[in-house]
Scaffold this motif. Structure first.
Motif, mmCIF file in Angstrom:
data_model
loop_
_atom_site.group_PDB
_atom_site.id
_atom_site.type_symbol
_atom_site.label_atom_id
_atom_site.label_comp_id
_atom_site.label_asym_id
_atom_site.label_seq_id
_atom_site.Cartn_x
_atom_site.Cartn_y
_atom_site.Cartn_z
ATOM 1 N N GLY A 66 -28.970 -3.649 3.338
ATOM 2 C CA GLY A 66 -30.184 -3.092 2.763
ATOM 3 C C GLY A 66 -31.348 -3.170 3.720
ATOM 4 O O GLY A 66 -31.178 -3.304 4.939
ATOM 5 N N GLN A 67 -32.525 -3.097 3.130
ATOM 6 C CA GLN A 67 -33.767 -3.183 3.891
ATOM 7 C C GLN A 67 -34.683 -4.165 3.184
ATOM 8 O O GLN A 67 -34.619 -4.327 1.967
ATOM 9 C CB GLN A 67 -34.461 -1.826 3.961
ATOM 10 C CG GLN A 67 -33.661 -0.771 4.693
ATOM 11 C CD GLN A 67 -34.406 0.550 4.736
ATOM 12 O OE1 GLN A 67 -35.076 0.936 3.792
ATOM 13 N NE2 GLN A 67 -34.293 1.239 5.854
ATOM 14 N N LEU A 68 -35.537 -4.819 3.977
ATOM 15 C CA LEU A 68 -36.539 -5.677 3.366
ATOM 16 C C LEU A 68 -37.899 -5.355 3.957
ATOM 17 O O LEU A 68 -38.022 -4.932 5.103
ATOM 18 C CB LEU A 68 -36.192 -7.158 3.504
ATOM 19 C CG LEU A 68 -35.910 -7.743 4.865
ATOM 20 C CD1 LEU A 68 -37.185 -8.333 5.449
ATOM 21 C CD2 LEU A 68 -34.870 -8.814 4.735
ATOM 22 N N ILE A 69 -38.889 -5.528 3.114
ATOM 23 C CA ILE A 69 -40.276 -5.295 3.512
ATOM 24 C C ILE A 69 -40.979 -6.641 3.397
ATOM 25 O O ILE A 69 -40.954 -7.269 2.329
ATOM 26 C CB ILE A 69 -40.942 -4.240 2.615
ATOM 27 C CG1 ILE A 69 -40.186 -2.917 2.723
ATOM 28 C CG2 ILE A 69 -42.405 -4.067 2.979
ATOM 29 C CD1 ILE A 69 -40.575 -1.886 1.694
ATOM 30 N N VAL A 70 -41.565 -7.108 4.512
ATOM 31 C CA VAL A 70 -42.251 -8.393 4.497
ATOM 32 C C VAL A 70 -43.752 -8.185 4.590
ATOM 33 O O VAL A 70 -44.231 -7.317 5.321
ATOM 34 C CB VAL A 70 -41.760 -9.325 5.626
ATOM 35 C CG1 VAL A 70 -40.311 -9.704 5.397
ATOM 36 C CG2 VAL A 70 -41.931 -8.703 6.980
ATOM 37 N N ASP A 71 -44.482 -9.001 3.811
ATOM 38 C CA ASP A 71 -45.937 -8.935 3.731
ATOM 39 C C ASP A 71 -46.367 -7.484 3.543
ATOM 40 O O ASP A 71 -45.869 -6.811 2.661
ATOM 41 C CB ASP A 71 -46.571 -9.631 4.934
ATOM 42 C CG ASP A 71 -46.292 -11.142 4.906
ATOM 43 O OD1 ASP A 71 -46.185 -11.695 3.795
ATOM 44 O OD2 ASP A 71 -46.145 -11.751 5.972
ATOM 45 N N ASP A 72 -47.269 -6.999 4.356
ATOM 46 C CA ASP A 72 -47.753 -5.623 4.187
ATOM 47 C C ASP A 72 -47.245 -4.700 5.279
ATOM 48 O O ASP A 72 -47.839 -3.652 5.543
ATOM 49 C CB ASP A 72 -49.284 -5.623 4.140
ATOM 50 C CG ASP A 72 -49.805 -6.357 2.910
ATOM 51 O OD1 ASP A 72 -49.211 -6.173 1.827
ATOM 52 O OD2 ASP A 72 -50.778 -7.117 3.035
ATOM 53 N N GLU A 73 -46.140 -5.072 5.903
ATOM 54 C CA GLU A 73 -45.540 -4.253 6.954
ATOM 55 C C GLU A 73 -45.096 -2.919 6.367
ATOM 56 O O GLU A 73 -44.536 -2.865 5.276
ATOM 57 C CB GLU A 73 -44.339 -4.995 7.552
ATOM 58 C CG GLU A 73 -43.656 -4.291 8.679
ATOM 59 C CD GLU A 73 -44.515 -4.115 9.919
ATOM 60 O OE1 GLU A 73 -44.430 -3.038 10.532
ATOM 61 O OE2 GLU A 73 -45.269 -5.034 10.250
ATOM 62 N N GLN A 74 -45.354 -1.847 7.095
ATOM 63 C CA GLN A 74 -44.996 -0.513 6.606
ATOM 64 C C GLN A 74 -43.543 -0.145 6.898
ATOM 65 O O GLN A 74 -42.946 0.636 6.177
ATOM 66 C CB GLN A 74 -45.926 0.539 7.225
ATOM 67 C CG GLN A 74 -47.375 0.377 6.810
ATOM 68 C CD GLN A 74 -47.559 0.463 5.301
ATOM 69 O OE1 GLN A 74 -47.083 1.389 4.666
ATOM 70 N NE2 GLN A 74 -48.226 -0.536 4.717
ATOM 71 N N ARG A 75 -42.996 -0.702 7.979
ATOM 72 C CA ARG A 75 -41.623 -0.360 8.352
ATOM 73 C C ARG A 75 -40.653 -1.396 7.790
ATOM 74 O O ARG A 75 -40.757 -2.583 8.111
ATOM 75 C CB ARG A 75 -41.466 -0.304 9.866
ATOM 76 C CG ARG A 75 -42.184 0.869 10.504
ATOM 77 C CD ARG A 75 -41.876 0.940 11.969
ATOM 78 N NE ARG A 75 -41.888 -0.416 12.542
ATOM 79 C CZ ARG A 75 -41.957 -0.685 13.821
ATOM 80 N NH1 ARG A 75 -42.007 0.279 14.694
ATOM 81 N NH2 ARG A 75 -41.964 -1.929 14.254
ATOM 82 N N PRO A 76 -39.696 -0.953 6.988
ATOM 83 C CA PRO A 76 -38.703 -1.910 6.490
ATOM 84 C C PRO A 76 -37.752 -2.349 7.603
ATOM 85 O O PRO A 76 -37.538 -1.618 8.571
ATOM 86 C CB PRO A 76 -37.959 -1.124 5.409
ATOM 87 C CG PRO A 76 -38.287 0.304 5.618
ATOM 88 C CD PRO A 76 -39.526 0.381 6.448
#
Length: 120
Positions: A81-91
């Motif tokens: 899958g993909q994860l998004i950390v904090d307010d990063e735009q790119r997973p």
């Protein structure tokens, strides 16, 4: 066993995304985590590793997990899958494998957990 797999994965990631320290109950003293090559042993060591990760917010997005029974009556699960950390735009892409086992009382727990970012 596919229903158990889907339930486990949904529970694991919703707990991870909301409050990582609550994952401790999914591990035992003989559980092992390999996170980006770093190994942690036991529920306490694994929880310390997961709660020390350098981000405040995380959201996991993943596809249907693949699973197979093990020779010892457990389940091996692969999640991508993909994860998004904090307010990063790119997973960030990731792959995670779990081996679930049952303890003496029949409770399922994570015996092995391997996490790897997929950076291309």
């Amino acid at each position: 066993f596919f229903r158990l797999t889907a339930q486990f994965v949904a529970h694991y990631y919703s707990t991870f995304d909301s409050d990582r320290k609550n994952l401790a109950g999914l591990y035992r003293d003989n559980s092992m985590l390999t996170f980006e090559g770093a190994q942690s042993l036991g529920a306490q060591g694994i929880t310390e590793k997961l709660t020390s990760l350098p981000f405040q917010k995380v959201k996991h997005e993943y596809g249907p997990p693949d699973a197979q029974p093990t020779a010892t009556g457990g389940i091996i699960i692969l999640v991508t899958g993909q994860l998004i950390v904090d307010d990063e735009q790119r997973p960030l892409g990731y792959s995670q494998a779990f081996q679930l086992s049952q303890d003496a009382s029949g409770q399922w727990f994570v015996f092995n957990d391997i996490f790897k970012l997929v950076l291309l």
